[in-house]
Enzyme design. Sequence first.
Site: not given
Length: 165
Positions: A37, A81, A129
């Site tokens: 996949e 991400q 972050y």
Amino acid sequence: MKLRALEINDLPVVHELNNEHSIMSYWFEEPYESLTELQYLFDKHLLDESERRFIVEDDKNIVGIVELVEINYIHRNCEIQIIIKPEFSGKGYAKFAFERATNYAFDVLNMHKIYLYVDTDNEKAVYIYESQGFKKEGLLREQFYTNGKYKNAYLMALLKKEYIS
């Protein structure tokens, strides 16, 4: 340390990361993906302008992956991400990869805004972050399901005018 484009021969390592529950829960995804996949998705998105995937590498060791996805060239925004292998955690790789990918998004792709979703309980990631200038824009209540319960997430973002390269 360096970032480089994801290559097909990197897929076995990405497959390993994508099937690790402790890692994928941070991406709000089920840790279930076959290598077949993954290869199909790699081929399908090879020329896709809405994604950029980079391998984080140090001395030929794959440390992790950072991705710019949902790249929108009209509104000039994208999602970022990142996954760093657990054995490389706490060594500055996430900060390095985050800085480089953010720089790429703003300076190469000319994005106006980069956003991300983060588990409110992932204090280490929120700290990284925020140290990169990302601001909390909202709380998404019971946004994702993991380990038998719903969890909250922050939507965090950084505007190009707030970014210092």
